[in-house]
Design a protein around this motif. Structure first.
Motif, PDB file in Angstrom:
ATOM      1  N   ARG A   1     -30.591 -71.227 -33.228  1.00 48.81           N
ATOM      2  CA  ARG A   1     -30.864 -70.676 -32.418  1.00 48.81           C
ATOM      3  C   ARG A   1     -30.668 -69.241 -32.285  1.00 48.81           C
TER       4      ARG A   1
ATOM      5  N   SER B   1     -18.226 -82.379 -33.459  1.00 50.79           N
ATOM      6  CA  SER B   1     -19.138 -81.269 -33.347  1.00 50.79           C
ATOM      7  C   SER B   1     -19.805 -80.856 -34.263  1.00 50.79           C
ATOM      8  N   LYS B   2     -20.644 -81.113 -34.966  1.00 53.48           N
ATOM      9  CA  LYS B   2     -21.281 -80.523 -36.073  1.00 53.48           C
ATOM     10  C   LYS B   2     -22.580 -80.321 -35.777  1.00 53.48           C
ATOM     11  N   GLU B   3     -22.783 -81.400 -35.292  1.00 48.27           N
ATOM     12  CA  GLU B   3     -24.457 -81.108 -34.911  1.00 48.27           C
ATOM     13  C   GLU B   3     -24.346 -79.882 -33.376  1.00 48.27           C
ATOM     14  N   LYS B   4     -24.060 -80.065 -32.970  1.00 45.38           N
ATOM     15  CA  LYS B   4     -23.954 -78.829 -31.580  1.00 45.38           C
ATOM     16  C   LYS B   4     -23.285 -77.617 -33.185  1.00 45.38           C
ATOM     17  N   LEU B   5     -23.213 -77.739 -33.369  1.00 47.70           N
ATOM     18  CA  LEU B   5     -22.463 -76.116 -34.620  1.00 47.70           C
ATOM     19  C   LEU B   5     -23.370 -75.809 -34.567  1.00 47.70           C
ATOM     20  N   SER B   6     -24.273 -76.294 -35.673  1.00 50.86           N
ATOM     21  CA  SER B   6     -25.879 -76.248 -36.175  1.00 50.86           C
ATOM     22  C   SER B   6     -26.765 -75.783 -35.250  1.00 50.86           C
ATOM     23  N   ALA B   7     -26.683 -76.912 -34.316  1.00 53.23           N
ATOM     24  CA  ALA B   7     -27.972 -76.399 -33.204  1.00 53.23           C
ATOM     25  C   ALA B   7     -28.264 -75.001 -32.635  1.00 53.23           C
ATOM     26  N   GLN B   8     -26.544 -74.697 -32.476  1.00 55.79           N
ATOM     27  CA  GLN B   8     -25.939 -73.358 -32.108  1.00 55.79           C
ATOM     28  C   GLN B   8     -26.424 -72.246 -33.409  1.00 55.79           C
TER      29      GLN B   8
ATOM     30  N   ARG C   1     -18.644 -91.407 -33.946  1.00 50.84           N
ATOM     31  CA  ARG C   1     -18.731 -90.571 -34.603  1.00 50.84           C
ATOM     32  C   ARG C   1     -16.982 -90.682 -34.597  1.00 50.84           C
TER      33      ARG C   1
ATOM     34  N   TYR D   1     -12.463 -80.241 -35.839  1.00 52.70           N
ATOM     35  CA  TYR D   1     -13.301 -79.741 -34.452  1.00 52.70           C
ATOM     36  C   TYR D   1     -14.997 -79.969 -35.402  1.00 52.70           C
TER      37      TYR D   1
END
Length: 384
Positions: free
Chosen positions: A206, A196-203, A78, A192
């Motif tokens: 949810r 962390s695009k995968e983390k933001l997408s998961a949040q 990444r 930013y």
């Protein structure tokens, strides 16, 4: 009255009251929306930059995973792909600026060199006119001019002009600083997002499942996925097609020794991002620049453009762009017109994929409804 009907009635009454309140305070609402837009614009800009940078970043990540087999190095995919994408983004901007600015300077130098010749031709034309200069001189002497009043008027105008120039300079500096600050904030925000695009997408997923019905969330995620694919496919293919078209123009213009080959090729590449009318705008600009140097070459440039336009429309565009947009020509034209009317050039770029998403969703809805209603195919007009 059962419970569902009561809820529906209460919802309608609530919506009506809210709508009436908004319409009554429409001026305050518009002002609030403008203020909100100013606040969130750096975030929107950052999202746009992140989307553009993510297109090459995704390709670089795939190549990195394919060729790098060391597990330790895979953890840096990444960071490496993001760094290379940002470097590519900056390099493209720098190359375009350093290529176009000298060409623009040469254009102005050529125009400046043509001015003395034009003045000489104007003097010759005026000298050939039958003007009675003696009578004109007598007429000027007989004029009654209040020189004091004229001087005071001139001083007042000069003072006002100076104040306007100063205030305009201050305003320009403020706009430049504000724009630069907005771009820097948006650029930092885009980094930013990309990190962390995968983390933001998961949040976000949810959160949606926590507050909305499951079917609504699934529909929203489907629309978001379709929108991302459509926008990514459109911009990737449009950029590639524009680069190919601009490169062909540069090679042919250099081969035929036409002036401003690099500048005109870049202008056509940029304007070609807008389908249908973009390349014609580039043709008008290029023909005007060449016309200053040589009208004959301007004519042959237009002929070359018309030939390449046919090749581009029948070979390059279908092969490169293909079905990335999936929008009929009529709807593409409508999207360009609506986008230009609402947001100018940016709207012409954005509204084509937006219309494509809407076209796809409406088509799926129609097919689903027809299937649910079991309409016989013989009653439906098939597309030809």
């Amino acid at each position: 009255m059962n419970k569902s009907v009561s809820k529906f009635v209460y919802a309608c009454i609530t919506y009506a009251l809210v709508l009436a309140f908004l319409l009554y305070h429409i001026a305050e609402v518009v002002l609030s929306l403008q203020t909100l837009w100013k606040v969130i614009f750096p975030l929107v800009l950052g999202g746009g930059i992140a989307f553009i940078v993510s297109l090459p970043m995704g390709a670089i990540e795939k190549l990195y995973v394919r060729f790098v087999k060391n597990p330790r190095l895979l953890g840096f995919k990444r960071a490496v792909s993001l760094l290379l994408s940002l470097v590519l983004f900056v390099v493209v901007i720098v190359v375009v600026l350093f290529s176009v600015i000298p060409e623009i300077g040469n254009t102005f130098n050529t125009i400046a060199q043509q001015i003395p010749t034009a003045i000489d031709q104007l003097n010759q034309y005026v000298s050939g006119l039958n003007i009675e200069w003696a009578n004109l001189e007598t007429y000027i002497k007989e004029l009654q001019v209040d020189w004091n009043s004229l001087r005071n008027t001139g001083l007042t105008y000069a003072k006002g002009l100076g104040e306007k120039v100063f205030s305009s300079t201050v305003s320009i500096v403020q706009v430049v600083l504000s724009s630069l600050t907005t771009f820097v904030l948006g650029f930092i925000f885009s980094i930013y997002i990309l990190i962390s695009k995968e983390k933001l997408s998961a949040q976000l997923t949810r959160l949606l499942y926590a507050v909305l019905p499951e079917q609504v969330v699934e529909d929203m995620l489907y629309v978001a996925s379709l929108t991302h694919r459509t926008f990514a496919g459109f911009f990737s293919s449009q950029c590639l097609e524009a680069v190919i078209l601009g490169s062909i123009f540069f090679v042919l213009m250099t081969l035929f020794k036409m002036p401003y080959a690099l500048l005109i090729s870049m202008v056509i590449s940029v304007t070609a991002l807008v389908p249908i009318i973009g390349s014609f705008i580039g043709c008008v600009i290029g023909a005007f620049l060449i016309l200053i140097v040589s009208p004959i070459q301007a004519f042959w440039f237009i002929v070359m453009f018309l030939v390449l336009q046919q090749i581009e429309g029948n070979l390059i565009y279908p092969f490169v762009v293909g079905s990335s947009v999936g929008l009929p020509s009529l709807w593409v034209l409508l999207a360009v017109l609506v986008g230009n009317g609402l947001m100018g050039v940016l709207g012409m770029l954005l509204f084509i994929p937006i219309f494509s998403v809407i076209y796809t969703l409406v088509g799926e809805l129609v097919e689903r409804r027809l299937k649910d209603r079991k309409i016989p195919k013989k009653k439906l007009r098939t597309e030809k």
